[in-house]
Motif scaffolding. Structure first.
Motif, PDB file in Angstrom:
ATOM      1  N   ILE A 178       1.645  -6.361  -2.432  1.00  0.00           N
ATOM      2  CA  ILE A 178       0.723  -5.248  -2.630  1.00  0.00           C
ATOM      3  C   ILE A 178      -0.659  -5.853  -2.875  1.00  0.00           C
ATOM      4  O   ILE A 178      -0.841  -6.655  -3.791  1.00  0.00           O
ATOM      5  CB  ILE A 178       1.151  -4.355  -3.818  1.00  0.00           C
ATOM      6  CG1 ILE A 178       2.576  -3.821  -3.600  1.00  0.00           C
ATOM      7  CG2 ILE A 178       0.158  -3.207  -4.003  1.00  0.00           C
ATOM      8  CD1 ILE A 178       2.787  -3.029  -2.338  1.00  0.00           C
ATOM      9  N   VAL A 179      -1.614  -5.470  -2.046  1.00  0.00           N
ATOM     10  CA  VAL A 179      -2.954  -6.061  -2.085  1.00  0.00           C
ATOM     11  C   VAL A 179      -3.905  -5.138  -2.836  1.00  0.00           C
ATOM     12  O   VAL A 179      -4.147  -4.005  -2.415  1.00  0.00           O
ATOM     13  CB  VAL A 179      -3.475  -6.328  -0.652  1.00  0.00           C
ATOM     14  CG1 VAL A 179      -4.923  -6.788  -0.675  1.00  0.00           C
ATOM     15  CG2 VAL A 179      -2.579  -7.338   0.057  1.00  0.00           C
ATOM     16  N   LYS A 180      -4.416  -5.660  -3.960  1.00  0.00           N
ATOM     17  CA  LYS A 180      -5.415  -4.936  -4.747  1.00  0.00           C
ATOM     18  C   LYS A 180      -6.602  -5.826  -5.097  1.00  0.00           C
ATOM     19  O   LYS A 180      -7.544  -5.372  -5.728  1.00  0.00           O
ATOM     20  CB  LYS A 180      -4.795  -4.391  -6.034  1.00  0.00           C
ATOM     21  CG  LYS A 180      -3.809  -3.270  -5.809  1.00  0.00           C
ATOM     22  CD  LYS A 180      -3.357  -2.691  -7.133  1.00  0.00           C
ATOM     23  CE  LYS A 180      -2.431  -1.518  -6.915  1.00  0.00           C
ATOM     24  NZ  LYS A 180      -2.001  -0.910  -8.176  1.00  0.00           N
ATOM     25  N   SER A 181      -6.529  -7.091  -4.696  1.00  0.00           N
ATOM     26  CA  SER A 181      -7.634  -8.014  -4.957  1.00  0.00           C
ATOM     27  C   SER A 181      -7.721  -9.006  -3.808  1.00  0.00           C
ATOM     28  O   SER A 181      -6.767  -9.165  -3.038  1.00  0.00           O
ATOM     29  CB  SER A 181      -7.416  -8.767  -6.273  1.00  0.00           C
ATOM     30  OG  SER A 181      -6.387  -9.727  -6.119  1.00  0.00           O
ATOM     31  N   TYR A 205     -12.655  -2.196  -5.973  1.00  0.00           N
ATOM     32  CA  TYR A 205     -11.913  -3.448  -6.141  1.00  0.00           C
ATOM     33  C   TYR A 205     -12.645  -4.645  -5.522  1.00  0.00           C
ATOM     34  O   TYR A 205     -12.143  -5.767  -5.560  1.00  0.00           O
ATOM     35  CB  TYR A 205     -10.514  -3.333  -5.525  1.00  0.00           C
ATOM     36  CG  TYR A 205      -9.554  -2.484  -6.329  1.00  0.00           C
ATOM     37  CD1 TYR A 205      -8.942  -2.976  -7.475  1.00  0.00           C
ATOM     38  CD2 TYR A 205      -9.246  -1.182  -5.931  1.00  0.00           C
ATOM     39  CE1 TYR A 205      -8.056  -2.203  -8.206  1.00  0.00           C
ATOM     40  CE2 TYR A 205      -8.360  -0.401  -6.658  1.00  0.00           C
ATOM     41  CZ  TYR A 205      -7.770  -0.913  -7.796  1.00  0.00           C
ATOM     42  OH  TYR A 205      -6.895  -0.142  -8.514  1.00  0.00           O
ATOM     43  N   GLY A 206     -13.811  -4.413  -4.935  1.00  0.00           N
ATOM     44  CA  GLY A 206     -14.595  -5.501  -4.356  1.00  0.00           C
ATOM     45  C   GLY A 206     -13.956  -6.125  -3.128  1.00  0.00           C
ATOM     46  O   GLY A 206     -14.110  -7.327  -2.884  1.00  0.00           O
ATOM     47  N   LEU A 207     -13.274  -5.317  -2.328  1.00  0.00           N
ATOM     48  CA  LEU A 207     -12.528  -5.838  -1.183  1.00  0.00           C
ATOM     49  C   LEU A 207     -13.232  -5.681   0.166  1.00  0.00           C
ATOM     50  O   LEU A 207     -12.803  -6.293   1.147  1.00  0.00           O
ATOM     51  CB  LEU A 207     -11.168  -5.133  -1.097  1.00  0.00           C
ATOM     52  CG  LEU A 207     -10.136  -5.526  -2.137  1.00  0.00           C
ATOM     53  CD1 LEU A 207      -8.957  -4.559  -2.115  1.00  0.00           C
ATOM     54  CD2 LEU A 207      -9.664  -6.944  -1.881  1.00  0.00           C
ATOM     55  N   LEU A 208     -14.281  -4.897   0.245  1.00  0.00           N
ATOM     56  CA  LEU A 208     -14.851  -4.560   1.551  1.00  0.00           C
ATOM     57  C   LEU A 208     -15.275  -5.791   2.345  1.00  0.00           C
ATOM     58  O   LEU A 208     -14.868  -5.963   3.501  1.00  0.00           O
ATOM     59  CB  LEU A 208     -16.021  -3.589   1.408  1.00  0.00           C
ATOM     60  CG  LEU A 208     -16.612  -3.114   2.733  1.00  0.00           C
ATOM     61  CD1 LEU A 208     -15.583  -2.345   3.552  1.00  0.00           C
ATOM     62  CD2 LEU A 208     -17.841  -2.255   2.483  1.00  0.00           C
ATOM     63  N   ASP A 209     -16.074  -6.648   1.764  1.00  0.00           N
ATOM     64  CA  ASP A 209     -16.577  -7.810   2.511  1.00  0.00           C
ATOM     65  C   ASP A 209     -15.458  -8.755   2.923  1.00  0.00           C
ATOM     66  O   ASP A 209     -15.431  -9.241   4.054  1.00  0.00           O
ATOM     67  CB  ASP A 209     -17.639  -8.557   1.703  1.00  0.00           C
ATOM     68  CG  ASP A 209     -18.932  -7.767   1.588  1.00  0.00           C
ATOM     69  OD1 ASP A 209     -19.189  -6.905   2.455  1.00  0.00           O
ATOM     70  OD2 ASP A 209     -19.687  -8.005   0.626  1.00  0.00           O
ATOM     71  N   VAL A 210     -14.527  -9.007   2.033  1.00  0.00           N
ATOM     72  CA  VAL A 210     -13.433  -9.922   2.370  1.00  0.00           C
ATOM     73  C   VAL A 210     -12.530  -9.318   3.450  1.00  0.00           C
ATOM     74  O   VAL A 210     -12.069 -10.024   4.345  1.00  0.00           O
ATOM     75  CB  VAL A 210     -12.634 -10.366   1.121  1.00  0.00           C
ATOM     76  CG1 VAL A 210     -11.813  -9.237   0.532  1.00  0.00           C
ATOM     77  CG2 VAL A 210     -11.749 -11.552   1.448  1.00  0.00           C
ATOM     78  N   LEU A 211     -12.302  -8.013   3.411  1.00  0.00           N
ATOM     79  CA  LEU A 211     -11.492  -7.375   4.453  1.00  0.00           C
ATOM     80  C   LEU A 211     -12.207  -7.424   5.800  1.00  0.00           C
ATOM     81  O   LEU A 211     -11.573  -7.655   6.833  1.00  0.00           O
ATOM     82  CB  LEU A 211     -11.155  -5.933   4.075  1.00  0.00           C
ATOM     83  CG  LEU A 211     -10.147  -5.772   2.942  1.00  0.00           C
ATOM     84  CD1 LEU A 211     -10.031  -4.307   2.531  1.00  0.00           C
ATOM     85  CD2 LEU A 211      -8.784  -6.337   3.326  1.00  0.00           C
TER      86      LEU A 211
END
Length: 192
Positions: A28-31, A58-64
């Motif tokens: 489960i991806v939350k970070s 969760y600060g995930l937009l750029d990494v995704l």
């Protein structure tokens, strides 16, 4: 093989159960740390605006967005919206698949329906649950339409990604998830 499931909102548990039935481990991806070591990522159905807000929180937009260049991704319903490079209304989110998507294209909640689809490469009579579903109005370069209802594309893929307008995780039909797994395996075999 480990497939991540974006775990911020939506049909997370249902995707996890489907993958476990197919013998695949899940994360489960939350970070951003949760992305380490996964072989693919599923964006579940849910409410795309809420999912996007939580991705931001969760600060995930750029990494995704960076991961979209190399990590196989499968978006179902709201996940399709998140993966689109363009939306007919509003700004796009991840831009992973060059396509234009219309949100709620089949109507409101009351217009939800179930049907069977022939999905090229995945099988005939695949169960599909459409709930306030989007569809693809236009595909860009490198995007293949695998299934459509009339002129509306409802399953598309690139060499890397897969997206569908409906909720395969809400059925007992495992073939679309298996198709994604095989897509990852083929990619892994080529890159080794």
């Amino acid at each position: 093989m480990v497939i991540g499931i974006l775990g911020v909102q939506g049909a997370v548990r249902e995707h996890q159960e489907m993958l476990h039935l197919l013998g695949v481990k899940t994360m489960i991806v939350k970070s951003s740390a949760d992305l380490d070591g996964i072989d693919g990522l599923i964006f579940p159905g849910g409410e795309s605006t809420t999912i996007r807000r939580l991705i931001d929180r969760y600060g995930l937009l750029d990494v995704l967005r960076r991961q979209a260049d190399t990590l196989p991704m499968f978006g179902t319903c709201a996940g399709m919206i998140l993966l689109a490079s363009e939306l007919t209304e509003g700004p796009s989110h991840l831009g992973a698949i060059p396509m234009t998507v219309r949100r709620n294209a089949f109507g409101r909640q009351i217009d939800s329906f179930e049907t069977s689809l022939n999905v090229e490469g995945a099988g005939q009579d695949i169960e599909a649950v459409f709930i306030r579903a989007p569809f693809v109005e236009q595909v860009g370069e490198g995007v293949r339409v695998l299934a459509a209802i009339g002129i509306a594309a409802v399953v598309v893929e690139t060499d890397l990604h897969l997206a569908c307008s409906f909720h395969p995780e809400l059925t007992s039909d495992r073939r679309l998830h298996d198709y994604f797994i095989q897509k990852i395996r083929r990619r892994t075999a080529v890159s080794v």
